[in-house]
Motif scaffolding. Structure first.
Motif, PDB file in Angstrom:
ATOM      1  N   GLU A 164      -3.941   5.668  10.310  1.00  0.00           N
ATOM      2  CA  GLU A 164      -4.536   6.174  11.552  1.00  0.00           C
ATOM      3  C   GLU A 164      -4.952   7.626  11.454  1.00  0.00           C
ATOM      4  O   GLU A 164      -5.099   8.299  12.467  1.00  0.00           O
ATOM      5  CB  GLU A 164      -3.556   6.020  12.731  1.00  0.00           C
ATOM      6  CG  GLU A 164      -3.117   4.607  12.953  1.00  0.00           C
ATOM      7  CD  GLU A 164      -2.327   4.483  14.239  1.00  0.00           C
ATOM      8  OE1 GLU A 164      -1.099   4.508  14.157  1.00  0.00           O
ATOM      9  OE2 GLU A 164      -2.945   4.380  15.307  1.00  0.00           O
TER      10      GLU A 164
ATOM     11  N   TYR B 210      -7.771   9.195  11.101  1.00  0.00           N
ATOM     12  CA  TYR B 210      -9.190   8.834  11.078  1.00  0.00           C
ATOM     13  C   TYR B 210     -10.098   9.959  10.617  1.00  0.00           C
ATOM     14  O   TYR B 210     -11.156   9.709  10.061  1.00  0.00           O
ATOM     15  CB  TYR B 210      -9.617   8.308  12.446  1.00  0.00           C
ATOM     16  CG  TYR B 210      -8.918   7.012  12.797  1.00  0.00           C
ATOM     17  CD1 TYR B 210      -9.139   5.866  12.043  1.00  0.00           C
ATOM     18  CD2 TYR B 210      -8.006   6.950  13.849  1.00  0.00           C
ATOM     19  CE1 TYR B 210      -8.487   4.677  12.330  1.00  0.00           C
ATOM     20  CE2 TYR B 210      -7.348   5.767  14.145  1.00  0.00           C
ATOM     21  CZ  TYR B 210      -7.590   4.635  13.381  1.00  0.00           C
ATOM     22  OH  TYR B 210      -6.938   3.471  13.658  1.00  0.00           O
TER      23      TYR B 210
ATOM     24  N   ARG C 130      -8.191  -5.733   8.447  1.00  0.00           N
ATOM     25  CA  ARG C 130      -7.309  -4.690   8.983  1.00  0.00           C
ATOM     26  C   ARG C 130      -8.028  -3.690   9.866  1.00  0.00           C
ATOM     27  O   ARG C 130      -7.703  -2.492   9.868  1.00  0.00           O
ATOM     28  CB  ARG C 130      -6.648  -3.919   7.840  1.00  0.00           C
ATOM     29  CG  ARG C 130      -5.818  -4.765   6.935  1.00  0.00           C
ATOM     30  CD  ARG C 130      -5.364  -3.933   5.759  1.00  0.00           C
ATOM     31  NE  ARG C 130      -4.588  -4.709   4.825  1.00  0.00           N
ATOM     32  CZ  ARG C 130      -3.296  -4.976   4.981  1.00  0.00           C
ATOM     33  NH1 ARG C 130      -2.659  -4.527   6.018  1.00  0.00           N
ATOM     34  NH2 ARG C 130      -2.655  -5.699   4.095  1.00  0.00           N
TER      35      ARG C 130
ATOM     36  N   PHE D  34      -7.192   5.541   6.705  1.00  0.00           N
ATOM     37  CA  PHE D  34      -7.577   4.706   7.842  1.00  0.00           C
ATOM     38  C   PHE D  34      -6.378   3.900   8.330  1.00  0.00           C
ATOM     39  O   PHE D  34      -6.095   3.842   9.530  1.00  0.00           O
ATOM     40  CB  PHE D  34      -8.702   3.768   7.406  1.00  0.00           C
ATOM     41  CG  PHE D  34      -9.201   2.851   8.487  1.00  0.00           C
ATOM     42  CD1 PHE D  34     -10.250   3.237   9.309  1.00  0.00           C
ATOM     43  CD2 PHE D  34      -8.638   1.606   8.668  1.00  0.00           C
ATOM     44  CE1 PHE D  34     -10.714   2.396  10.305  1.00  0.00           C
ATOM     45  CE2 PHE D  34      -9.092   0.762   9.667  1.00  0.00           C
ATOM     46  CZ  PHE D  34     -10.133   1.151  10.487  1.00  0.00           C
ATOM     47  N   LEU D  35      -5.660   3.310   7.397  1.00  0.00           N
ATOM     48  CA  LEU D  35      -4.527   2.474   7.780  1.00  0.00           C
ATOM     49  C   LEU D  35      -3.392   3.309   8.361  1.00  0.00           C
ATOM     50  O   LEU D  35      -2.586   2.828   9.142  1.00  0.00           O
ATOM     51  CB  LEU D  35      -4.019   1.681   6.571  1.00  0.00           C
ATOM     52  CG  LEU D  35      -5.015   0.664   6.018  1.00  0.00           C
ATOM     53  CD1 LEU D  35      -4.452  -0.010   4.790  1.00  0.00           C
ATOM     54  CD2 LEU D  35      -5.369  -0.373   7.069  1.00  0.00           C
TER      55      LEU D  35
ATOM     56  N   TYR E  37      -8.764  -4.662  13.171  1.00  0.00           N
ATOM     57  CA  TYR E  37      -8.611  -5.137  14.555  1.00  0.00           C
ATOM     58  C   TYR E  37      -7.990  -4.075  15.452  1.00  0.00           C
ATOM     59  O   TYR E  37      -8.511  -3.756  16.517  1.00  0.00           O
ATOM     60  CB  TYR E  37      -7.746  -6.402  14.562  1.00  0.00           C
ATOM     61  CG  TYR E  37      -7.470  -6.955  15.935  1.00  0.00           C
ATOM     62  CD1 TYR E  37      -8.389  -7.790  16.553  1.00  0.00           C
ATOM     63  CD2 TYR E  37      -6.294  -6.622  16.620  1.00  0.00           C
ATOM     64  CE1 TYR E  37      -8.141  -8.300  17.815  1.00  0.00           C
ATOM     65  CE2 TYR E  37      -6.045  -7.129  17.880  1.00  0.00           C
ATOM     66  CZ  TYR E  37      -6.961  -7.965  18.480  1.00  0.00           C
ATOM     67  OH  TYR E  37      -6.716  -8.464  19.732  1.00  0.00           O
ATOM     68  N   LEU E  38      -6.864  -3.529  14.994  1.00  0.00           N
ATOM     69  CA  LEU E  38      -6.129  -2.589  15.844  1.00  0.00           C
ATOM     70  C   LEU E  38      -6.955  -1.336  16.127  1.00  0.00           C
ATOM     71  O   LEU E  38      -6.769  -0.683  17.145  1.00  0.00           O
ATOM     72  CB  LEU E  38      -4.805  -2.217  15.183  1.00  0.00           C
ATOM     73  CG  LEU E  38      -3.853  -3.394  14.930  1.00  0.00           C
ATOM     74  CD1 LEU E  38      -2.603  -2.949  14.215  1.00  0.00           C
ATOM     75  CD2 LEU E  38      -3.507  -4.075  16.245  1.00  0.00           C
ATOM     76  N   THR E  39      -7.834  -1.010  15.217  1.00  0.00           N
ATOM     77  CA  THR E  39      -8.688   0.156  15.431  1.00  0.00           C
ATOM     78  C   THR E  39      -9.821  -0.183  16.391  1.00  0.00           C
ATOM     79  O   THR E  39     -10.099   0.567  17.342  1.00  0.00           O
ATOM     80  CB  THR E  39      -9.254   0.639  14.091  1.00  0.00           C
ATOM     81  OG1 THR E  39      -8.167   0.806  13.187  1.00  0.00           O
ATOM     82  CG2 THR E  39      -9.989   1.941  14.253  1.00  0.00           C
TER      83      THR E  39
ATOM     84  N   VAL F 292      -8.813  -8.945  11.790  1.00  0.00           N
ATOM     85  CA  VAL F 292      -7.441  -8.834  11.312  1.00  0.00           C
ATOM     86  C   VAL F 292      -7.420  -8.891   9.791  1.00  0.00           C
ATOM     87  O   VAL F 292      -6.723  -8.136   9.126  1.00  0.00           O
ATOM     88  CB  VAL F 292      -6.568  -9.952  11.919  1.00  0.00           C
ATOM     89  CG1 VAL F 292      -5.262 -10.067  11.171  1.00  0.00           C
ATOM     90  CG2 VAL F 292      -6.312  -9.682  13.384  1.00  0.00           C
TER      91      VAL F 292
ATOM     92  N   ILE G  22       0.822  -1.196   0.000  1.00  0.00           N
ATOM     93  CA  ILE G  22       0.000   0.000   0.000  1.00  0.00           C
ATOM     94  C   ILE G  22       0.860   1.251   0.000  1.00  0.00           C
ATOM     95  O   ILE G  22       0.469   2.303  -0.491  1.00  0.00           O
ATOM     96  CB  ILE G  22      -0.965  -0.065   1.194  1.00  0.00           C
ATOM     97  CG1 ILE G  22      -1.843  -1.296   1.020  1.00  0.00           C
ATOM     98  CG2 ILE G  22      -1.808   1.183   1.313  1.00  0.00           C
ATOM     99  CD1 ILE G  22      -2.599  -1.713   2.217  1.00  0.00           C
TER     100      ILE G  22
ATOM    101  N   ARG H 254      -9.322  -0.259  20.128  1.00  0.00           N
ATOM    102  CA  ARG H 254      -9.367   0.985  20.897  1.00  0.00           C
ATOM    103  C   ARG H 254     -10.762   1.319  21.374  1.00  0.00           C
ATOM    104  O   ARG H 254     -10.949   2.230  22.181  1.00  0.00           O
ATOM    105  CB  ARG H 254      -8.856   2.138  20.047  1.00  0.00           C
ATOM    106  CG  ARG H 254      -7.454   1.933  19.595  1.00  0.00           C
ATOM    107  CD  ARG H 254      -6.839   3.265  19.396  1.00  0.00           C
ATOM    108  NE  ARG H 254      -5.756   3.192  18.458  1.00  0.00           N
ATOM    109  CZ  ARG H 254      -5.292   4.256  17.824  1.00  0.00           C
ATOM    110  NH1 ARG H 254      -5.867   5.416  18.005  1.00  0.00           N
ATOM    111  NH2 ARG H 254      -4.282   4.144  17.012  1.00  0.00           N
TER     112      ARG H 254
END
Lengths: 453, 518
Positions: free
Chosen positions: A264, A266, A352, A261-262, A354-356, A349, A221, A359
């Motif tokens: 961060e 947002y 992509r 988004f990836l 999950y990490l968001t 996951v 990406i 939170r």
């Protein structure tokens, strides 16, 4: 052969790029399922060029220059060869199709190059760009097919790197396709035609979307940055995005949104995704679902809002994805949240997110602490009739007890304080911790900003 | 060049060859006497190897056995024919020597029953083998010197080595390249006949600078740049290249030297300079000992890189490969060489995917910690996607995952508990981001706690060894005014810190860039 060139003439005569591009499609129209077969059999390697020259001559009283005419002959010769490889690959046994698909890819790549030359050297008009779209679109598809097909033998050492690059071998053709698409991108971007209406710049967003799609598939990406920078550099010199077909706008905005988004970012992500959402065709359920997959986590972080049931109702997949978490966040159910996160981890996951979503636990915790605060009730009124004031001094232990609900072990006070400190630091809770008294002193006006208390 | 009387297979004494500048005093043959390499368990390369073949067979024409036994495969016959083809004759290789080599090659194949399995069509011709061996010999001697020099064993040699190196990098414009190039390379300038008629891509590089007079300035600059890029070593390494035909498959190495300096490949590897697995195993043992004893990282790193290269060009992928990468990764970690570590880690990921053994849990855990350090969310996501449920329960991986989630949720309490209890060598990685996480935690505390907290609390929460360390850390970020002695000990005045640690935190979290290597 004739039918293909008749279509060509009709398309060319009407100035209809999309109709014209149909003649270069590797998928036969439903009305003529045998078109590819017949087309390929209508001539042979020895005569193909001569035959096509004549056929095109018969069917082209549309006044194109000699130069352009020759260009189109080349294009159809390349197309004819690619069709031959494609028919062979379709017929090849599955277990041993790598070579055949690789050949198909290479032949199609040749077609793409010939078309590219058509625009750069033979003066193909820009309204025929959809031909380039078809070439690019299937270049990507054939590359994936070639990469996926089972190889028959191990390849030789082709690079002199010190270490092997396993991904490079796995995606060899697709990476090559990305380079070809990049060429097409530059062909469109660098057109110097002063009249914008006649410029190849109208092909920019289609090719960009194709490239982004490829980069996402390649998991590279980061490369998108170059493309987006180039577009930004030419911005003043290009038709505005909203003049392009809506489908191209939506796809473009979607990818930009996901890239933000990836990273961060947002807020930007939300803007772009919202735009994509608003312009998306109402029946494009799948696309809307994709947009929401990223827009919902965005909203969770930027505005602390969750999707309503009504919004999710047309999308059973999204319901399954988001509803369990949403419920726990609303209730402030921390252990439930953890369970739901673990349960959905694989799916999250994969997308992509999950990490968001992880939170979101902050919001769940905020809601839980808020409940403790509300349960604390009101101060004894100092004088009758005065407005009631909530108790704002809350022992850390009370929060600790709430946090420990549902989990098997009690959290020690230091860790509870740490979580509370985080809430305060992130402005989800207003106040301070008086450590010596083991008390949290919350703000009298709006201890939990944005939640009404 | 034809100073050798082609009467015997025994090479002429070194004195007759002016080109051997690196020749030690001992009477060594000028090239590898062609001994059969049926076993890897051989004597060190720099000792004298017994001569062969037996004299009785020596001068018989090689075609002889062909007549006796009719069952020579066609490919072998073609090979012999090609060897004698006038077009393939090399002037500096006497015919007798070539014949001996050819004979030896064929009889070795016969003895080891590999007559049919040998790829005669792609096997280098005997004359080429000889040439390679000569080059190899010179190379070995040089590399031996370099090793000794770089290890500091011999000081004079070291000085020579250094000046040589320096000269290499400065001589780019000078005309004395010829002087400094190794002997066998200079020989290439005297090649004639066949060599002159064929253009070899590398040939140009061996020419001394003055031969470039006819070429354009651009070309010259290009050459210069190329050489600069080679770092002065590569010419040594690459020179014999013209003799090797690019093969279609992985190389099979024949080198028997344990140590080898690393060069970045720019052309297909040469078998005689690639060490086969058995040798590499010995190399690894040697390197392990050296690392323990000397701890010379730049030497070790260089040696490991050349090992990795040899493994790669031969496509050796097994448990041993994993071990090499693992050990290199650990050493790089210990020295904080993240660039090198990352290369190893990338390879390990691919190797583990093939279930070749090793310590996947340990290294997958490092991988997670590494991506935490680099704040690489995309990669972290990919790592999570790759882990199986069972792996997530492994101690080291679970630890790393817990670290990740503690940080994601801002739970510094848990993070520093985990920090103090890191399995394996993970602490080396965690050390790299522990400072910024301490700053983040302090920024956090300073906003949440009022009016103050005991310094002891900071020490314990942020995993400092002692109150002194904690105080020092606060001092280092100009927080001395925030420490105050009270009746019950030192207090940290969180309420007065303002944006001090917030600013430091933001600074520390700026994108981590670790492309740079040591």
């Amino acid at each position: 052969m004739e039918s293909v060139f008749q279509c060509f003439q009709r398309g060319y005569g009407n100035g209809d790029g999309y109709a014209l591009s149909d003649t270069l499609s590797p998928i036969p129209p439903e009305s003529q399922p045998d078109r590819l077969n017949n087309f390929f059999r209508s001539t042979n390697f020895a005569n193909v060029k001569r035959d096509f020259k004549q056929a095109l001559l018969r069917n082209s009283e549309v006044g194109m220059s000699e130069e352009e005419y020759n260009g189109w002959v080349e294009v159809y010769v390349a197309y004819w060869k690619a069709v031959g490889e494609l028919l062979a690959a379709d017929a090849a046994p599955k277990s041993n199709s790598k070579a055949a698909w690789t050949k198909t890819y290479d032949a199609w790549k040749e077609l793409t190059s010939v078309l590219h030359r058509g625009y750069s050297n033979h003066g193909f008009p820009s309204w025929t760009l959809p031909c380039l779209y078809v070439a690019g679109k299937f270049l990507r598809i054939f590359a994936i097919k070639a990469d996926e097909a089972t190889p028959t033998s191990m390849s030789a050492v082709t690079s002199f790197g010190d270490d092997l690059n396993p991904d490079a071998e796995k995606n060899e053709k697709l990476e090559d396709a990305a380079r070809q698409l990049n060429r097409i991108f530059n062909l469109c971007l660098s057109d110097r035609e002063p009249n914008l209406a006649l410029s190849r710049k109208w092909g920019i967003y289609y090719t960009t979307n194709l490239l982004l799609k490829t980069y996402f598939k390649l998991n590279q990406i980061g490369l998108s940055k170059n493309i987006l920078n180039a577009i930004r550099a030419y911005k003043g010199d290009m038709p505005l995005l909203d003049k392009f077909p809506a489908s191209q706008q939506v796809t473009y905005k979607y990818y930009i949104g996901v890239i933000c988004f990836l990273e961060e970012n947002y807020v930007e992500a939300e803007n772009n995704l919202t735009e994509a959402w608003n312009k998306c065709h109402k029946d494009a359920i799948r696309n809307k679902e994709l947009i929401l997959t990223y827009l919902i986590p965005c909203h969770l972080l930027t505005t602390h809002t969750l999707p309503t049931l009504a919004l999710l109702s047309p999308y059973p997949r999204l319901q399954k994805l988001f509803l369990p978490l949403s419920r726990c966040i609303k209730k402030g159910d921390l252990s439930g949240f953890d369970t739901a996160l673990v349960a959905g981890e694989d799916e999250f996951v994969k997308r992509r997110i999950y990490l968001t979503l992880e939170r979101g636990r902050d919001i769940a915790l905020r809601n839980l602490l808020r409940k403790v605060f509300i349960a604390g009730g009101f101060e004894e009124p100092k004088e009758p009739g005065a407005a009631s004031v909530r108790k704002t001094r809350i022992p850390v232990a009370e929060f600790g007890a709430a946090i420990s609900i549902g989990s098997k072990e009690t959290m020690d006070n230091d860790e509870v304080e740490c979580l509370l400190a985080n809430m305060i630091y992130k402005n989800l809770m207003k106040g301070y911790i008086a450590r010596d008294r083991a008390t949290v002193v919350l703000s009298k006006g709006g201890a939990f900003p944005g939640t009404g208390v | 060049m034809n100073q050798w009387a082609p009467v015997s297979v025994v090479p002429p004494p070194p004195g007759t060859q002016d080109m051997y500048r690196y020749q030690p005093v001992s009477a060594e043959p000028a090239y590898h006497p062609v001994q059969a390499r049926q076993t890897f368990n051989q004597t060190p390369a720099y000792t004298m190897v017994p001569q062969q073949p037996p004299p009785s067979l020596q001068l018989q024409p090689v075609q002889e056995p062909q007549k006796k036994k009719i069952d020579w495969p066609h490919s072998v016959r073609m090979y012999v024919q090609r060897s004698f083809d006038p077009a393939n004759v090399l002037d500096d290789i006497p015919r007798s020597e070539m014949e001996a080599k050819l004979k030896e090659t064929i009889s070795r194949a016969t003895d080891s029953q590999s007559l049919d399995s040998t790829d005669w069509d792609n096997l280098p011709l005997p004359q080429h083998m000889i040439r390679q061996e000569r080059a190899h010999k010179a190379w070995q001697e040089e590399s031996l010197k370099m090793q000794m020099a770089s290890n500091g064993y011999i000081n004079p040699a070291r000085e020579q080595f250094i000046t040589q190196k320096k000269r290499k990098s400065t001589e780019m414009g000078g005309g004395n390249a010829k002087e400094n190039s190794p002997p066998w390379q200079r020989a290439t300038n005297n090649r004639n006949g066949f060599e002159d008629r064929v253009t070899f891509p590398e040939k140009r590089q061996h020419l001394p600078d003055d031969s470039l007079k006819g070429t354009s300035k651009f070309q010259k600059n290009l050459e210069k740049r190329q050489r600069r890029f080679d770092g002065g070593y590569k010419s040594t390494y690459q020179a014999p290249n013209y003799a090797s035909e690019p093969s279609s498959g992985p190389v099979v190495g024949t080198s028997q030297t344990l140590e080898k300096q690393y060069f970045r490949l720019t052309a297909p590897p040469i078998p005689s300079q690639v060490r086969p697995e058995a040798i590499l195993r010995q190399t690894l043992d040697l390197l392990k000992k050296k690392w323990k004893k000397e701890g010379n990282y730049s030497y070790i790193c260089d040696q490991f890189k050349s090992m990795r290269q040899d493994l790669t060009v031969q496509r050796i992928k097994n448990e041993f490969t994993v071990t090499v990468y693992e050990i290199h990764a650990r050493i790089a970690l210990e020295k904080g060489d993240l660039g090198e570590y990352n290369q190893c880690q990338t390879q390990l990921k691919a190797l583990y995917a093939q279930n070749l053994g090793g310590k996947p849990f340990e290294f997958k855990a490092y991988r997670i910690l590494y991506f935490i350090h680099t704040s690489n969310r995309t990669a972290l996501n990919d790592v999570l996607a790759d882990l199986t449920t069972a792996e997530k329960k492994e101690k080291a991986i679970k630890h790393a995952l817990d670290v990740r989630s503690a940080l994601a949720l801002g739970n510094y309490h848990r993070f520093f508990r985990l920090y103090l209890d890191t399995p394996n060598m993970g602490a080396y990685l965690m050390d790299m981001f522990v400072v910024r996480e301490r700053l983040a935690a302090l920024a956090n505390m300073c906003k949440a706690f009022k009016p103050d907290v005991p310094l002891r609390y900071v020490t314990e929460e942020l995993g400092f060894e002692s109150d002194g360390d904690a105080a020092q850390f606060i001092y280092d970020y100009q927080g001395q005014a925030l420490l105050e002695e009270k009746e019950d000990g030192l207090r940290f005045l969180t309420g007065k810190a303002g944006q001090l640690f917030e600013a430091a935190r933001a600074q520390a979290f700026r994108k981590v860039d670790i492309k740079g290597q040591i």
